[in-house]
Enzyme design. Structure first.
Site, PDB file in Angstrom:
ATOM      1  N   SER A  16       4.257 -98.475 111.942  1.00  0.00           N
ATOM      2  CA  SER A  16       3.192 -98.518 113.337  1.00  0.00           C
ATOM      3  C   SER A  16       3.828 -99.439 114.101  1.00  0.00           C
ATOM      4  CB  SER A  16       1.771 -98.549 112.978  1.00  0.00           C
ATOM      5  OG  SER A  16       1.063 -98.788 113.765  1.00  0.00           O
ATOM      6  N   ASP A  46      -0.279 -92.065 112.043  1.00  0.00           N
ATOM      7  CA  ASP A  46      -0.109 -93.511 111.729  1.00  0.00           C
ATOM      8  C   ASP A  46       0.386 -93.715 110.256  1.00  0.00           C
ATOM      9  OD1 ASP A  46      -0.425 -96.522 111.482  1.00  0.00           O
ATOM     10  OD2 ASP A  46      -0.538 -96.373 113.446  1.00  0.00           O
TER      11      ASP A  46
END
Length: 764
Positions: free
Chosen positions: A96, A241
């Site tokens: 991320s 993610d």
């Protein structure tokens, strides 16, 4: 994510979603640290005892950077201290936001450069999906003059569909390409620092570790926050993610041959009980808890020789991208706390300088021309139209800024839910591949909106609006759009817009229009009559779009008008009832405003002509012409807008009673009642000043301002109506709300008339 950005949805999704993105690992007061072997914090010299593989003179050190949303800027502070202490970084694994900072460092960007770049970023610059409004097509600009506020809702045979995320990530990828110093498809082991990024396969529910690819696309996939950023489609997989499955990828670092891991775990405190008061909060908390489990497993895998850094970010929000520099010193402080653990890893000054010189050697930008622009397979949109939208052309040097703008412009056509690109080196040919993903919830769309106003004297008006748009009905991009309005004015307009060429410079557009509206007649400030107008028209226009600048239309129109006196004396009757209409029409439109609601820069202007002709079946012969324009300029938070409107009959025939100019109301000769001024010609000029006072989570802006207005309405219908130079002004407080511009205002005229206004919608 406004125009914009869809603005109305972002405040609902981002707080919970970015808490997830960021990977919300372990609460500050949670016992996560207990999972870390005690030896990690007990022996500062443990790293020196690491056994070296054959042929290696020092341990291989890998930096592991966790997710954290805006909190991830703390990673930059950690990197600053590592460089200060001369700690070498031989490989990087990130998830991320950690994949962003890690990718930038792996491709040669220094912490100081990252800090400068981050300092210029904001929520708007990262997540505002819409390209600059000046670059939109004319048809998408015209949408802004309606009161439509909801995002598009897809209409398909299987029902109504919503977008996969609040934002698509197009603007985010522009920022990522600035961070990634090495564009193009890369083997990540051959970067200045070997690198890995972690995403999650949304279908399989498993982590995906990238060891090669287009770096900006990989980083974007790694931080595709579910619900906030649409999933990334990459190499046939739907990715979100990486924090969902491996937010602190220690195991990935081990697989890269790390002898020592320096792990930076950002963590986000779990929400308190009182904060779990909505479905969004509960959903976010569940995702946080699930993510915490994989972080605990990573922490438990740390060895005595590894170093754990945990910046004390407190309540700094993972969504606060407007203050990205704030976490940097917190990251520095956290790294300094373990300086005694890091110092034994340092290299001598000359050796470290040599290593960093190699790692920061950035190749010159590759501006070689491409031989071909190849669109990924499209099912609806004509590829020739898509390539025509772009300014990058085969045979011309490639410019990164132009390519980024091309991607935003393609996205701004409204046909795609995601756009990115890559460059392929084929035998004897260099190909720019544009991956434009058509909207999965298209090609037909619904939107809704609302407008209302009140003068606090008993006159309140509202209008509900809806729009149904069918796109790409043929290879030239035909569009059939129907707009419906219910309220003070009820109307239906349906137009079939048919481009005549691939670039859509020329078009033909038949349409039908139905409208019913009241016209209030005033004598002085007293309403003495009301007309009820019912209109039905059929029209055919031909025209040309000046690409992104404007549009010219000419056409013919025929129909009927039922104009009756609803209340008032018979002497004011508008006509015999059913009136036949037939006219030659024309409209010229220019628009280069950066916004319609609260513009800061640009200009717009339009001119219209309606020439009623008996030869086309009309009962009355007259020519009505009108023009208006606005110019806007800003400095800082201060904005000045200059506008005008003028209209009159052309030739000797006056305008009929049912087609006069109606004026008056907020910012249209403020202080007079809405529609109080009715006459055969109009001249009006206005200066508006407003100051942006603040920007709040649910609001794009809070404004205060005033207007100065002067005008004249000649040939009034009723004797005793205001004549001569009319001077007026207003003061207002305005909010750029998710439902559109909202004004609370006071208007006053020199004739000592005044009005208060509550206005939702576009007042001019």
């Amino acid at each position: 994510m406004t125009a914009a950005t869809p603005q109305w949805l972002r405040p609902l999704l981002l707080p919970a979603a970015f808490a997830l993105a960021a990977g919300a690992a372990v609460a500050a007061d949670a016992p996560a640290a207990a999972a870390v072997p005690a030896e990690v914090a007990a022996d500062p010299s443990a790293a020196l005892s690491t056994p070296m593989p054959a042929g290696r003179t020092r341990p291989r050190i890998c930096l592991v950077l966790s997710g954290g949303g805006a909190r991830g800027a703390a990673h930059i502070g950690v990197l600053k201290v590592l460089e200060e202490l001369r700690v070498p970084v031989d490989c990087i694994a990130g998830t991320s936001m950690g994949s962003l900072v890690g990718g930038a460092y792996a491709t040669g960007m220094s912490p100081a450069e990252m800090e400068r770049l981050v300092g210029g970023l904001s929520t708007e610059k990262i997540f505002k999906e819409r390209p600059p409004r000046q670059d939109l097509t004319v048809r998408r600009k015209l949408d802004d003059f309606t009161n439509l506020v909801t995002p598009e809702i897809g209409v398909q045979a299987r029902g109504l569909l919503l977008p996969k995320g609040a934002v698509s990530g197009v603007q985010l990828e522009t920022v990522l390409r600035q961070l990634a110093r090495t564009p193009g498809y890369r083997d990540f082991d051959k970067l200045p620092i070997p690198y890995r990024a972690v995403a999650t396969d949304l279908v399989a529910g498993t982590p995906v570790v990238f060891s090669q690819g287009e770096l900006a696309n990989v980083m974007r996939a790694s931080m595709s926050v579910p619900g906030a950023v649409a999933p990334a489609e990459y190499e046939g997989r739907l990715l979100v993610d990486g924090g969902l499955t491996d937010n602190l990828p220690v195991g990935v670092a081990r697989s890269m041959g790390a002898d020592i891991v320096i792990a930076v775990n950002l963590g986000t405190p779990l929400m308190k009980r009182e904060e779990l008061s909505s479905i969004i909060g509960v959903t976010g908390q569940m995702l946080n808890i699930l993510t915490e489990q994989n972080v605990r497993a990573s922490l438990a895998s740390l060895r005595p020789t590894d170093v754990l850094i945990e910046p004390a970010l407190g309540d700094f929000s993972a969504t606060d991208f407007d203050h990205l520099l704030a976490p940097v010193p917190i990251g520095e402080a956290a790294a300094r706390k373990v300086a005694d653990r890091l110092a034994p890893l340092a290299l001598p000054p000359a050796q470290y300088a040599q290593l960093r010189a190699v790692q920061q050697a950035v190749p010159a930008p590759d501006t070689r021309p491409v031989d071909e622009i190849r669109m990924a397979p499209l099912h609806r949109v004509n590829p020739e139209y898509a390539t025509a939208v772009m300014e990058t052309k085969p045979g011309e040097p490639v410019d990164q800024a132009t390519l980024d703008q091309d991607m935003r412009r393609l996205f701004g056509t409204g046909d795609f839910e995601h756009v990115n690109y890559g460059i392929l080196e084929e035998p004897g040919k260099r190909v720019l591949v544009v991956n434009a993903v058509e909207k999965s919830y298209g090609p037909d769309y619904l939107r809704f909106g609302l407008g209302l106003s009140s003068d606090f004297r008993g006159d309140a008006f509202f209008n509900l609006v809806g729009s149904y748009r069918r796109t790409w009905l043929n290879s030239l991009g035909a569009e059939w759009r129907t707009d419906v309005q219910v309220g003070q004015t009820s109307a239906l307009t349906s137009e079939f817009y048919q481009p005549l060429d691939t670039r859509q410079y020329f078009f033909i557009a038949p349409r039908i229009e139905l409208e019913r509206r009241p016209v209030n007649i005033f004598q002085g400030s007293t309403r003495i009559a009301t007309y009820d107008l019912r209109r039905f028209d059929v029209a055919l226009d031909v025209g040309s779009q000046f690409t992104k600048y404007g549009e010219l239309r000419v056409g013919v129109q025929t129909g009927t008008l039922d104009a009756t006196l609803s209340t008032g004396p018979a002497v004011l009757s508008p006509g015999p009832g059913d009136i036949r209409r037939g006219a030659i029409t024309g409209r010229l439109f220019f628009d280069q405003l950066d916004s319609v609601d609260f513009p800061r820069f640009g200009y717009a202007a339009s001119a219209r002509v309606y020439a009623s002709q008996p030869g086309l079946g009309a009962d009355d012969t007259y020519v009505k012409a009108q023009a208006d324009g606005v110019y806007v300029h800003s400095w800082g938070n201060h904005t000045v807008s200059l506008g005008f409107k003028a209209g009159s009959n052309i030739g000797g025939n006056p305008l009929p009673r049912y087609d006069l100019f109606q004026w008056g109301g907020f910012l249209q000769q403020s202080g007079y009642a809405t529609g109080q001024l009715l006459g055969g010609n109009l001249q009006f000029a206005r200066l508006i000043y407003y100051n942006k006072l603040a920007r709040q989570t649910l609001l794009q802006g809070v404004y205060a301002g005033f207007s100065l207005e002067a005008g004249r309405v000649g040939a009034p219908l009723v004797p005793g109506s205001p004549t001569g130079l009319l001077k007026s002004g207003s003061v207002f407080l305005a909010l750029d709300s998710p439902l559109g511009p909202l004004y609370l205002a006071y208007g006053r005229a020199a004739a000592r008339t005044y009005s208060f206004y509550l206005y939702l919608g576009k007042p001019y």
